[in-house]
Design a protein around this motif. Structure first.
Motif, mmCIF file in Angstrom:
data_model
loop_
_atom_site.group_PDB
_atom_site.id
_atom_site.type_symbol
_atom_site.label_atom_id
_atom_site.label_comp_id
_atom_site.label_asym_id
_atom_site.label_seq_id
_atom_site.Cartn_x
_atom_site.Cartn_y
_atom_site.Cartn_z
ATOM 1 N N GLU A 122 3.972 1.378 -1.007
ATOM 2 C CA GLU A 122 4.688 1.443 -2.279
ATOM 3 C C GLU A 122 3.785 2.010 -3.370
ATOM 4 O O GLU A 122 4.227 2.816 -4.206
ATOM 5 C CB GLU A 122 5.185 0.053 -2.664
ATOM 6 C CG GLU A 122 6.256 -0.447 -1.719
ATOM 7 C CD GLU A 122 6.699 -1.862 -2.006
ATOM 8 O OE1 GLU A 122 7.740 -2.263 -1.492
ATOM 9 O OE2 GLU A 122 6.004 -2.588 -2.755
ATOM 10 N N ALA A 123 2.522 1.601 -3.340
ATOM 11 C CA ALA A 123 1.577 2.133 -4.319
ATOM 12 C C ALA A 123 1.475 3.648 -4.173
ATOM 13 O O ALA A 123 1.495 4.384 -5.160
ATOM 14 C CB ALA A 123 0.205 1.487 -4.131
ATOM 15 N N ALA A 124 1.395 4.111 -2.924
ATOM 16 C CA ALA A 124 1.291 5.555 -2.698
ATOM 17 C C ALA A 124 2.572 6.270 -3.126
ATOM 18 O O ALA A 124 2.516 7.381 -3.653
ATOM 19 C CB ALA A 124 0.980 5.832 -1.232
ATOM 20 N N LEU A 156 0.843 -1.205 0.000
ATOM 21 C CA LEU A 156 0.000 0.000 0.000
ATOM 22 C C LEU A 156 0.871 1.247 0.000
ATOM 23 O O LEU A 156 0.587 2.222 -0.686
ATOM 24 C CB LEU A 156 -0.895 0.012 1.233
ATOM 25 C CG LEU A 156 -2.005 -1.023 1.262
ATOM 26 C CD1 LEU A 156 -2.807 -0.887 2.538
ATOM 27 C CD2 LEU A 156 -2.904 -0.836 0.062
#
Lengths: 360, 274
Positions: free
Chosen positions: B170-172, B168
């Protein structure tokens, strides 16, 4: 859209190298699939491109700019994670909005993009839901929408289909293919599923133990594998590999003898130890008086509908053949086989390199 | 099938009843004594029927600035809670995310802060606060309570942060957020239950604390726990006022816990990954 270039890129954890100085060029708009067994370094390579892992050595460029020290957010990439990584405390719309917020777009532009992307991926009815209220396939589409809505230069996919069931996987695979045709964005896609790789890729990069084994179009890697690993990794069931020695213009193995195809004749010498490969579909059963390549005993037959797979034993060697189901012999029967000489591959017994592609 | 189930249910309710009686009896005694006229307070057997009186409450507020003490307690408890949650969760996040072989030692070092017996450190604290002019101020209490609350918060929050999937964040990061933004928008909201638990513990500990408040505060920053005890003097013990004060002390804690309760939900990260 951006091109990507890796020059001697190394990833090192402590004293252990997991990616060993790979070179790779990805053209603008190209769909490249990194394919290989688990632990081959394909995901690590993708994460280096994304900026989630540091490059230990070598040079990584996106759009002709070296990005080794550039933060993920400034690389112009979007990524779809294997486990989707949706923000669970936000609705589908908020998930997409959150991805757009750093771009500081006008409210109307944000809404336009979200609605457009939602329609494109069939999420327009689900915008108010939270990830926990979605099915696996829907979550996958949200993950794609979140990446798509930012209109990035490069799309990164990390095994995006591995959590879907077989039917959905085929469907989403098609959607990804269509999406690429439509948008033309550069895509780097990691998978261990060769069907995904063969169907989607413009270019397949086959990796093993942190090395690139071969780079080429799906046809190239299938028909002209550079070495034994690629030959056996691509194609299902896998290519049969038979140890043999060159003798009197023939490949002579245990109870097998095959004429050397013309194109190999100048590349081998008498007494050379080699291995030859033959795909299961290139082995046929003989019923007439033609000269047989080998005689085999049928150990097990597997009926697949149109085809049948035969587990054959020739001497100490086990082979798999794929034949039309109506020709399927009884188990324990003796059958006479013909190997299609044009479809033979010959590999050096020691290095495993194909003798066909020595120039590369 | 039905019969043993029923017997089990009866047993469970019986047990619950015993537990409730054990926990609620003192509260009942406090509440009832606080409205009993003084003459019948120590009657045996206890008077069950009497005309309630609020004289103890009026005396409580008339003889001492009890409202001010309440405010002092509230400032010390809320201040320490906010302070501890802010720095505790930031520290916990670092400990949870930074991969270093010595990180566990850091975590244990932080925990060791809590191991001092208060009585052993109260004199050094007194000297320090006297020298720095913080003696008898709410800030002194906030600082001391935080040294006890931060380790607790760090350890609680670390567990909750460990549960937030890295993907999560890393996605951000790829979506364009910096470290603190990711912490604020993604990680912290998903660790909200941990924040609520930590808040409850911090608040209750600070609100109930006695020894430090007794030694380090005077007329200015005195808290309710100390104020109530001041009705116990060498001449007389004013039980009515002690009971009234004690009952008032109970109330903010209950309100605070009830407020935090709505955040104490599980499964907040459901649906994020897979």
């Amino acid at each position: 859209m951006s091109s990507i270039e890796l020059k001697k890129v190394v990833k090192r954890y402590g004293a252990v190298d997991v990616v060993h100085g790979i070179d790779l060029e990805i053209a603008e708009g190209e769909f490249v699939v990194l394919l290989g067994p688990s632990g081959c370094g394909k995901t690590t390579t993708l994460r280096m491109i994304a900026g989630l892992e540091d490059v230990s050595d070598g040079e990584l460029s996106i759009g002709n700019q070296v990005v080794n020290a550039v933060a993920p957010k400034d690389r112009g990439v979007a990524m779809v994670f294997q486990n989707y990584a949706l923000y669970p405390h936000m609705t589908v719309r908020q998930n997409m909005e959150f991805a757009l917020r750093p771009l500081r777009l006008a409210r109307s532009e944000t809404d336009r993009r979200i609605n457009e992307t939602a329609v494109l991926l069939g999420l327009d009815e689900l915008l108010a839901r939270r990830p926990s209220q979605l099915s696996g396939g829907q979550r996958q589409r949200v993950a794609m929408a979140r990446a798509l809505v930012r209109t990035p230069d490069v799309f990164l996919f990390d095994e995006p289909l591995s959590n879907l069931d077989a039917k959905l996987r085929t469907q989403v695979r098609l959607e990804i293919g269509k999406l690429h045709k439509r948008l033309g964005t550069t895509i780097v896609y990691v998978t261990h599923d060769q069907v995904e790789a063969m169907t989607l890729a413009d270019k397949i990069v086959i990796m093993q133990d942190g090395h690139i084994e071969q780079t080429g179009s799906p046809q190239e890697v299938y028909t002209r594998p550079r070495n034994r690993f690629v030959a056996t990794f691509i194609g299902s069931p896998a290519m049969n590999i038979v140890p043999a020695t060159i003798s009197d213009g023939k490949l002579v193995g245990d109870h097998v003898s095959v004429e050397i195809p013309e194109r190999f004749k100048k590349r081998v010498q008498a007494g050379q130890k080699v291995e030859f490969g033959i795909r299961p579909t290139e082995i046929s059963l003989l019923d007439g008086a033609e000269q047989a390549t080998a005689t085999a005993r049928v150990e097990v037959t597997e009926y697949l509908g149109d085809e049948a797979l035969l587990d054959l034993r020739i001497g100490s060697q086990e082979l798999i053949a794929e034949v039309p189901a109506n020709q399927c012999p009884a188990e324990d029967a003796e059958v006479r086989l013909r190997f299609n000489p044009e479809a033979l591959h010959i590999f050096d017994a020691e290095t495993g390199m194909s003798l066909e592609n020595q120039a590369r | 099938m039905n019969r043993p189930n029923r017997r089990q249910a009866v047993l469970v309710y019986l047990l619950l009843a015993v537990v409730l009686i054990v926990f609620l009896t003192p509260i009942y005694i406090i509440a009832s004594s606080s409205v009993k006229p003084t003459p019948i307070m120590f009657q045996k057997p206890p008077a069950m029927v009497f005309t309630p009186t609020f004289e103890h409450y009026t005396q409580l507020f008339a003889t001492r600035p009890f409202a001010k003490f309440m405010l002092n307690s509230l400032i010390a408890a809320l201040g320490s809670t906010v302070f501890s949650l802010t720095f505790g969760s930031l520290a916990a996040y670092a400990i949870s995310r930074i991969r270093h072989k010595r990180m566990n030692d850091v975590a244990f070092w932080i925990l060791s802060m809590r191991m001092f017996p208060p009585i052993a450190v109260v004199v050094p604290y007194y000297i320090i606060f006297k020298a720095s002019g913080l003696l008898d101020t709410p800030l002194a209490l906030i600082i001391i309570y935080s040294t006890a609350n931060i380790p607790l918060t760090v350890w609680l929050m670390k567990g909750f942060f460990d549960e937030v999937p890295r993907a999560l964040e890393e996605a951000a990061a790829i979506d364009g957020y910096g470290l603190l933004q990711i912490f604020w928008y993604v990680t912290l909201p998903l660790a909200a239950p941990g924040l609520a638990v930590s808040a409850v513990f911090c608040f209750i500990f600070s609100w109930n604390e006695f020894i430090f408040a007794l030694m380090l505060t005077g007329s200015n920053a005195q808290t309710v726990t100390v104020a109530v005890m001041s009705f116990w003097s060498s001449d007389a013990v004013q039980w009515g006022r002690i009971m009234a004060g004690s009952f008032i002390i109970l109330i903010p804690g209950v309100i605070f816990v009830l407020t935090c309760q709505r955040w104490l939900v599980r499964g907040l990260t459901m649906g994020s990954v897979k």
